[in-house]
Design an enzyme around this catalytic site. Sequence first.
Site, short mmCIF file in Angstrom:
data_model
loop_
_atom_site.label_atom_id
_atom_site.label_comp_id
_atom_site.label_asym_id
_atom_site.label_seq_id
_atom_site.Cartn_x
_atom_site.Cartn_y
_atom_site.Cartn_z
N ARG A 1 0.83 -1.27 -0.04
CA ARG A 1 -0.05 0.11 -0.04
C ARG A 1 0.90 1.02 0.10
NH1 ARG A 1 -2.22 0.93 6.08
NH2 ARG A 1 -0.69 -0.47 7.33
N SER B 1 -4.67 4.78 5.90
CA SER B 1 -4.52 3.33 5.26
C SER B 1 -4.32 3.23 3.89
CB SER B 1 -5.84 2.58 5.55
OG SER B 1 -6.43 2.66 7.03
N GLU C 1 -19.04 4.05 -0.08
CA GLU C 1 -18.32 3.76 -1.22
C GLU C 1 -19.16 3.47 -2.46
OE1 GLU C 1 -18.88 2.26 1.94
OE2 GLU C 1 -16.57 2.29 2.85
N PHE D 1 -14.61 -3.33 0.62
CA PHE D 1 -15.33 -2.16 0.15
C PHE D 1 -15.16 -1.71 -1.22
CE2 PHE D 1 -14.18 -1.46 4.83
CZ PHE D 1 -14.83 -2.34 5.45
N HIS E 1 -5.44 -3.74 1.77
CA HIS E 1 -6.03 -4.79 2.85
C HIS E 1 -6.71 -5.80 2.34
CE1 HIS E 1 -4.82 -1.20 5.11
NE2 HIS E 1 -5.22 -1.40 6.19
N ASP F 1 -8.09 -7.63 11.89
CA ASP F 1 -9.44 -7.18 11.77
C ASP F 1 -10.32 -8.26 11.53
OD1 ASP F 1 -9.03 -4.41 12.34
OD2 ASP F 1 -8.92 -3.83 10.55
N ARG G 1 -1.92 -4.97 3.24
CA ARG G 1 -1.62 -4.08 4.37
C ARG G 1 -0.16 -4.14 5.04
NH1 ARG G 1 -2.70 -5.30 10.16
NH2 ARG G 1 -2.74 -3.50 11.27
#
Lengths: 315, 287
Positions: A13, A40, A61, A86, A112, A120, A170
């Site tokens: 990322r 993020s 989104e 998302f 991610h 998560d 991530r």
Amino acid sequence: MTDIATITKKATRDGFGAGLQVVGQKYPNAVALCADLVGSLKMQAFIKDNPERFFQVGIAEANMMGIAAGLATAGKIPFTGTFANFSTGRVYDQIRQSIAYSHKNVKICASHAGLTLGEDGATHQILEDIGMMNMLPGMTVINPCDYNQTKAATEAIAEIDGPVYLRFGRPSWPVFTEESDFVLGKAQHIRQGSDITMIACGHMVWQCAQAADQLAAEGVSVDLLNMHTIKPIDREAVMKSASKTGRVLTAEEHQINGGLGSIVAQILAEEHPVPMSFVAVKDSFGESGKPLQLLDKYGLGVADVVASAKKLLKK
Amino acid sequence: MKEIKQLQDISAQVRRDIIRQVYYAASGHPGGSLGCADFLTALYFHVMDHKTSFEMDAKGEDVFFLSNGHISPVWYSVLARSGYFPVDELASFRKLDSRLQGHPATHEGLPGIRVASGSLGQGLSVAIGVALAKRLDQDEKTVFALTGDGELQEGQIWEAAMFAPHYELDNLIVTVDWNGQQIDGANDDVMSLGDLEAKWKSFGWETYHMDGHDFIDIIETINKAKASRGNGKPKLILMRTVMGQGVDYMMHTHAWHGKAPNEELAIKALDQLTSSMDDYAVPNGSL
């Protein structure tokens, strides 16, 4: 190949963030959107350079995808940023109708992805996104292996006209390639070998490289392809390697159904059937944990790749 | 810019086109199409500054997005009658190998269409994207969008409703086709819309009411909305319409939302719609 002992680690990322900054400098019509995940997605540098070309859309989104389609209609090159879950599952119909079917030049940039999202847990660990995006006509699908190639891919997709799904992750991950190694649509030959083919994408390219080293020590020669561009896939590279080795293992941080393995199997089934094995998540959801723990638990560890390869060699 | 009398004549022809399209396709959505015939006629023949030499990016021109894509027959007719594509192409509506898909699409390259619509709730977001781009490009033209009233039940609409005032998109004029009907019945029986004006106002929109069958009201209301550019508020027009307007047996009911008339009823409808313009040609057609 860089020495494992001294290898630096960076998140893919971060490669996206660095690439996006370059895109902002090179393309005056590039714009970026984010659904409340600027930090993020590492979009700060682009925003600092081009505040007027960045649109924070909040946690919305579906709206972000539609707005991106509109910006593309008016001649902009929108880059959307949010988590892979998302970016795809949550907004599939918006992507399908407003972007893919309408052939909008939208770059859907998704962080991610997969199990390595970590703690998560399964709500966020999408493992179906490659399949969903691959099914959309006209969509380009890319899952780069490290920081350098994610940066290169981010810059490369600005050059092409049409919708793109760019998938990255991530965790901090070994940086073992050069930016120049990334050529959109062309698989990168990481290792030359003759006993078995490995075709991998994303973080699994590194896992396979390590597995290849272990196998080499046991006298097994691995032909390893970094299949960063999953659609349109480099059929020629798949065919060439499969013809050479006669055995193909695929590896991806994704469900076994519908991902890279399925795509490669379809090509080989049609044109050159060979024994195959699939290193992927076996039709289950993930869970909380550390990235490497999760890869091991769900059968994506280096040992799993080695074991899967050995089994395949006996076929 | 056409005068009121001419607009009435055009919208009567647009209504004839709607009936003939759905009749020959034996499918499609006449009710909402008839209800929006006057609005779209006013928009394309009087209000909008637009170019029929179609450019996707719509730079330097007003642009319209149809979010409730199922009323494609009215849009196709207005686009053809404006000069975007040959009027006789209306005969291909919903047929194999046509550019006039059941719901509007860019895929076959029909001039005038900039994004596919049909799956509801998405057009407002797309219009916002174009409005943002126009502002970035210092393009002073206006972005128009039309949504259905039942369509307001989609969540994405309210994401967009929150966004436009936050970004002070006062170059955006959204009209709601408020006929009170949807496929399964009256809005308030299916899913209450509540106080629409209060809802949009509280989101930060400047709201207007207009009669969607009164050309003077349509033109004056839109002009007022355009004139308030500069106050930082996107514009929302609640347009009262009658579903099926112009064809007596289709009015005030949801029965003709998505159903084509048979020959007898199509003739009955066409008898009620008189225009000085010519019908488009239908090979081997009888009406």
